[in-house]
Scaffold this active site. Structure first.
Site, PDB file in Angstrom:
ATOM      1  N   GLU A  41       1.113   9.950 -12.168  1.00  0.00           N
ATOM      2  CA  GLU A  41       1.707   9.761 -13.487  1.00  0.00           C
ATOM      3  C   GLU A  41       0.845   8.775 -14.270  1.00  0.00           C
ATOM      4  OE1 GLU A  41       5.868   8.335 -15.635  1.00  0.00           O
ATOM      5  OE2 GLU A  41       5.739   8.347 -13.443  1.00  0.00           O
ATOM      6  N   HIS A  70       4.902  11.200  -6.555  1.00  0.00           N
ATOM      7  CA  HIS A  70       3.675  10.808  -7.239  1.00  0.00           C
ATOM      8  C   HIS A  70       3.474   9.300  -7.149  1.00  0.00           C
ATOM      9  CE1 HIS A  70       6.819  10.220 -10.345  1.00  0.00           C
ATOM     10  NE2 HIS A  70       6.059   9.202 -10.743  1.00  0.00           N
ATOM     11  N   GLU A 104      -4.182   3.498   0.055  1.00  0.00           N
ATOM     12  CA  GLU A 104      -4.883   3.684   1.326  1.00  0.00           C
ATOM     13  C   GLU A 104      -5.153   5.177   1.473  1.00  0.00           C
ATOM     14  OE1 GLU A 104      -3.970   3.594   6.132  1.00  0.00           O
ATOM     15  OE2 GLU A 104      -2.541   2.676   4.755  1.00  0.00           O
ATOM     16  N   GLN A 117       0.816  -1.215   0.000  1.00  0.00           N
ATOM     17  CA  GLN A 117       0.000   0.000   0.000  1.00  0.00           C
ATOM     18  C   GLN A 117       0.846   1.258   0.000  1.00  0.00           C
ATOM     19  OE1 GLN A 117      -1.309   0.876   4.411  1.00  0.00           O
ATOM     20  NE2 GLN A 117      -1.466  -1.327   3.999  1.00  0.00           N
TER      21      GLN A 117
END
Length: 185
Positions: free
Chosen positions: A173, A127, A100, A34
């Site tokens: 992205e 990002h 998350e 995550q």
């Protein structure tokens, strides 16, 4: 005699690979599970990640004593999500590359509340990346849906990839795995 300042550069391939070691066998079952992003308004963020990016909400956890909620999203088939709560939790945490979203209750009502995306000083987090079959088709759709762009596919030096922003200003992205060879060379 003054010497010229040394030109800055990244590591050579040799230096990068020599800085790495083979994984310890005890880590063979580790995985990237995550990435957590703090969000201001869960309704806006859940709409963005599901309707705009096509992710599925896997599980929601509330923590009333601490006044926050967690929302786990990923690219998974809704039909595969277990109905049983305990099975669902174990299943959710066994998925690769989930997002998350953490919502601290009340932030949606605070007009002064915002989170740092990491892309302005002091820089840090940059990002997340989403792979799509066709960057141009995805970006055409994002444009039609009013998504905010940081970089469109033909802007700048790196052609064929884009950056969009989520409702909290985090950069995403948009890339096509098959096009990354030309971008990276």
């Amino acid at each position: 005699m003054e010497s010229k300042p040394k030109e800055l550069s990244g590591l050579t391939n040799e230096a990068a690979y020599s800085a790495c070691t083979d994984p310890d066998p005890s880590t063979k079952d580790f995985m990237m599970q995550q990435t957590m992003l703090r969000i201001k308004d869960p309704k806006k963020s859940l709409d963005f990640y599901t309707r705009i990016l096509g992710m599925t909400l896997l599980q929601k956890f509330d923590f009333p004593a601490m006044k926050f909620s967690l929302y786990f999203l990923a690219y998974e088939d809704k039909k595969e999500i277990p109905a049983d709560c305990k099975e669902r939790a174990a299943w959710t945490f066994s998925r690769k590359a989930t997002i998350e979203l953490t919502h601290n209750w009340g932030t949606e009502n605070d007009e002064n509340q915002s989170y740092h995306s990491g892309n302005s000083d002091p820089r840090g987090f940059g990002h997340i990346g989403i792979a799509v079959p066709d960057v141009y088709a995805a970006c055409k759709r994002f444009e039609e849906l009013g998504v905010k762009f940081v970089k469109k596919p033909d802007d700048g030096k790196m052609k064929g990839l884009a950056f969009i922003q989520d409702p909290d200003g985090y950069w995403i992205e948009i890339l096509s795995p098959n096009n990354m060879v030309s971008v990276a060379s």
